[in-house]
Structures are given as structure tokens and as C-alpha cells.
Design a protein around this motif. Structure first.
Motif, PDB file in Angstrom:
ATOM      1  N   ARG A 101       0.827  -1.215   0.000  1.00 27.70           N
ATOM      2  CA  ARG A 101       0.000   0.000   0.000  1.00 27.70           C
ATOM      3  C   ARG A 101       0.860   1.263   0.000  1.00 27.70           C
ATOM      4  O   ARG A 101       0.543   2.237  -0.681  1.00 27.70           O
ATOM      5  N   VAL A 102       1.939   1.246   0.771  1.00 29.52           N
ATOM      6  CA  VAL A 102       2.841   2.406   0.803  1.00 29.52           C
ATOM      7  C   VAL A 102       3.473   2.606  -0.570  1.00 29.52           C
ATOM      8  O   VAL A 102       3.555   3.739  -1.061  1.00 29.52           O
ATOM      9  N   CYS A 103       3.897   1.529  -1.214  1.00 29.95           N
ATOM     10  CA  CYS A 103       4.495   1.667  -2.545  1.00 29.95           C
ATOM     11  C   CYS A 103       3.474   2.205  -3.553  1.00 29.95           C
ATOM     12  O   CYS A 103       3.837   3.000  -4.422  1.00 29.95           O
ATOM     13  N   CYS A 104       2.225   1.809  -3.447  1.00 25.68           N
ATOM     14  CA  CYS A 104       1.185   2.350  -4.335  1.00 25.68           C
ATOM     15  C   CYS A 104       1.057   3.854  -4.134  1.00 25.68           C
ATOM     16  O   CYS A 104       0.981   4.617  -5.110  1.00 25.68           O
ATOM     17  N   ARG A 105       1.041   4.293  -2.882  1.00 22.82           N
ATOM     18  CA  ARG A 105       0.925   5.724  -2.595  1.00 22.82           C
ATOM     19  C   ARG A 105       2.160   6.479  -3.094  1.00 22.82           C
ATOM     20  O   ARG A 105       2.054   7.527  -3.728  1.00 22.82           O
ATOM     21  N   LEU A 106       3.334   5.924  -2.809  1.00 20.00           N
ATOM     22  CA  LEU A 106       4.563   6.581  -3.250  1.00 20.00           C
ATOM     23  C   LEU A 106       4.642   6.645  -4.774  1.00 20.00           C
ATOM     24  O   LEU A 106       5.082   7.654  -5.330  1.00 20.00           O
ATOM     25  N   ALA A 107       4.211   5.594  -5.450  1.00 21.46           N
ATOM     26  CA  ALA A 107       4.229   5.583  -6.916  1.00 21.46           C
ATOM     27  C   ALA A 107       3.325   6.676  -7.473  1.00 21.46           C
ATOM     28  O   ALA A 107       3.670   7.343  -8.457  1.00 21.46           O
ATOM     29  N   ALA A 108       2.188   6.889  -6.839  1.00 23.30           N
ATOM     30  CA  ALA A 108       1.273   7.935  -7.293  1.00 23.30           C
ATOM     31  C   ALA A 108       1.895   9.322  -7.123  1.00 23.30           C
ATOM     32  O   ALA A 108       1.661  10.213  -7.944  1.00 23.30           O
ATOM     33  N   ALA A 119       9.020   9.707 -10.959  1.00 22.05           N
ATOM     34  CA  ALA A 119       9.353   8.570 -11.804  1.00 22.05           C
ATOM     35  C   ALA A 119       9.344   7.296 -10.952  1.00 22.05           C
ATOM     36  O   ALA A 119       9.683   7.335  -9.774  1.00 22.05           O
ATOM     37  N   VAL A 120       8.953   6.189 -11.595  1.00 24.89           N
ATOM     38  CA  VAL A 120       8.968   4.883 -10.943  1.00 24.89           C
ATOM     39  C   VAL A 120       9.664   3.908 -11.880  1.00 24.89           C
ATOM     40  O   VAL A 120       9.334   3.840 -13.067  1.00 24.89           O
ATOM     41  N   TYR A 121      10.639   3.169 -11.331  1.00 26.48           N
ATOM     42  CA  TYR A 121      11.363   2.164 -12.102  1.00 26.48           C
ATOM     43  C   TYR A 121      11.158   0.798 -11.472  1.00 26.48           C
ATOM     44  O   TYR A 121      11.129   0.674 -10.248  1.00 26.48           O
ATOM     45  N   ARG A 122      11.053  -0.215 -12.313  1.00 30.22           N
ATOM     46  CA  ARG A 122      11.061  -1.606 -11.849  1.00 30.22           C
ATOM     47  C   ARG A 122      12.338  -2.221 -12.398  1.00 30.22           C
ATOM     48  O   ARG A 122      12.610  -2.156 -13.603  1.00 30.22           O
ATOM     49  N   VAL A 123      13.115  -2.804 -11.494  1.00 37.76           N
ATOM     50  CA  VAL A 123      14.406  -3.379 -11.874  1.00 37.76           C
ATOM     51  C   VAL A 123      14.333  -4.891 -11.755  1.00 37.76           C
ATOM     52  O   VAL A 123      13.910  -5.439 -10.737  1.00 37.76           O
ATOM     53  N   HIS A 124      14.751  -5.551 -12.835  1.00 33.74           N
ATOM     54  CA  HIS A 124      14.795  -7.009 -12.873  1.00 33.74           C
ATOM     55  C   HIS A 124      16.107  -7.392 -13.570  1.00 33.74           C
ATOM     56  O   HIS A 124      16.403  -6.881 -14.655  1.00 33.74           O
ATOM     57  N   CYS A 125      16.884  -8.247 -12.925  1.00 31.98           N
ATOM     58  CA  CYS A 125      18.191  -8.670 -13.458  1.00 31.98           C
ATOM     59  C   CYS A 125      19.088  -7.474 -13.785  1.00 31.98           C
ATOM     60  O   CYS A 125      19.829  -7.484 -14.782  1.00 31.98           O
ATOM     61  N   GLY A 126      19.005  -6.440 -12.958  1.00 33.29           N
ATOM     62  CA  GLY A 126      19.855  -5.273 -13.123  1.00 33.29           C
ATOM     63  C   GLY A 126      19.395  -4.282 -14.185  1.00 33.29           C
ATOM     64  O   GLY A 126      20.011  -3.249 -14.375  1.00 33.29           O
ATOM     65  N   VAL A 127      18.307  -4.596 -14.880  1.00 33.68           N
ATOM     66  CA  VAL A 127      17.800  -3.737 -15.933  1.00 33.68           C
ATOM     67  C   VAL A 127      16.574  -2.989 -15.409  1.00 33.68           C
ATOM     68  O   VAL A 127      15.610  -3.609 -14.977  1.00 33.68           O
ATOM     69  N   GLY A 128      16.642  -1.676 -15.455  1.00 30.89           N
ATOM     70  CA  GLY A 128      15.530  -0.856 -14.984  1.00 30.89           C
ATOM     71  C   GLY A 128      14.633  -0.444 -16.133  1.00 30.89           C
ATOM     72  O   GLY A 128      15.098  -0.038 -17.195  1.00 30.89           O
ATOM     73  N   VAL A 129      13.337  -0.563 -15.896  1.00 28.45           N
ATOM     74  CA  VAL A 129      12.338  -0.137 -16.862  1.00 28.45           C
ATOM     75  C   VAL A 129      11.494   0.950 -16.195  1.00 28.45           C
ATOM     76  O   VAL A 129      10.959   0.731 -15.103  1.00 28.45           O
ATOM     77  N   ARG A 130      11.405   2.098 -16.829  1.00 27.86           N
ATOM     78  CA  ARG A 130      10.590   3.168 -16.277  1.00 27.86           C
ATOM     79  C   ARG A 130       9.121   2.832 -16.514  1.00 27.86           C
ATOM     80  O   ARG A 130       8.704   2.655 -17.658  1.00 27.86           O
ATOM     81  N   ILE A 131       8.365   2.742 -15.420  1.00 30.83           N
ATOM     82  CA  ILE A 131       6.953   2.418 -15.541  1.00 30.83           C
ATOM     83  C   ILE A 131       6.069   3.639 -15.278  1.00 30.83           C
ATOM     84  O   ILE A 131       4.856   3.574 -15.438  1.00 30.83           O
TER      85      ILE A 131
END
Length: 114
Positions: free
Chosen positions: A90-97, A101-113
Motif C-alpha cells: 500500500r505504501v508503494c502504491c501511494r509513493l508511486a502515485a 518517476a517509478v522504475y522496476r528493476v529485474h536482473c539489473g535492468v531498470g524499466v521506467r513504468i
């Protein structure tokens, strides 16, 4: 503020250092640095984390928050662990709003969402 999320050990901090120029961070705490690495741990370990997070955000409007995604995988049997996991989500949902900018990182690669 920038929010970075992703699974455990996926290279979120390295991404923040490499791509966002993060040079100093507070490890698992809402400290003095402009970057919090491990918000999920700070939520679990800080007694009044809501107030501490609000103070940190006020003091660091251009800061970086890094948080593990803790809502995936096996649901914990312990009620307290489930409640903590829900709070982090819930905190991450609020912070994302609120974040610039919000990034999701998987295997060291960040994707701006956002």
C-alpha cells in the motif's frame, strides 16, 4: 522523488547508483541520506514509520526510495508478516502515485513504468 521497486537481489541499488547518480544511502532506515535502500525493512523495523517517512519525504523531495517487492511468492502463514507485506504494498502504491518517476528493476535492468 523517484521510486525503484523490484525483487530481492535484482540490482536496484546498482541501478540507482549507475543511472540516477546515487552516491550515499541509508540502509533499511529513513535516515539523513537522499536515498533509502530497503524501505520494506524500514517499515518493519521503525516503530513510527509513517511519521518518519513523512519527515523524510519533506526533507528529501528529490530523493530516491528503493523497496523490495514483497507481495510476490508464497503467502506467509504468520498474520503479522501478511500485515507487513500488505502495508509495504500500500505504501508503494501511494509513493508511486506521488513520484516523479517509478522504475522496476529485474536482473539489473531498470524499466521506467511511470
Amino acid at each position: 522523488m523517484v521510486l525503484i521497486v523490484g525483487g530481492m537481489a535484482q540490482g536496484k541499488l546498482d541501478f540507482a547508483r549507475r543511472e540516477l547518480g546515487v552516491a550515499a544511502w541509508s540502509e533499511g532506515a529513513l535516515g539523513e541520506a537522499d536515498c533509502v535502500h530497503g524501505l520494506h525493512r524500514a517499515i518493519r523495523e521503525t516503530l513510527d514509520w509513517r511519521e518518519a517517512l513523512a519527515r523524510w519525504q519533506e526533507a528529501h523531495p528529490d530523493g530516491v526510495i528503493i523497496c523490495d517487492e514483497v507481495g510476490c511468492g508464497v503467502t506467509p502463514l504468520d498474520r503479522e508478516d501478511r500485515a507487513w507485506r500488505e502495508q509495504v504494498g500500500r505504501v508503494c502504491c501511494r509513493l508511486a502515485a506521488e513520484a516523479e518517476a517509478v522504475y522496476r528493476v529485474h536482473c539489473g535492468v531498470g524499466v521506467r513504468i511511470k
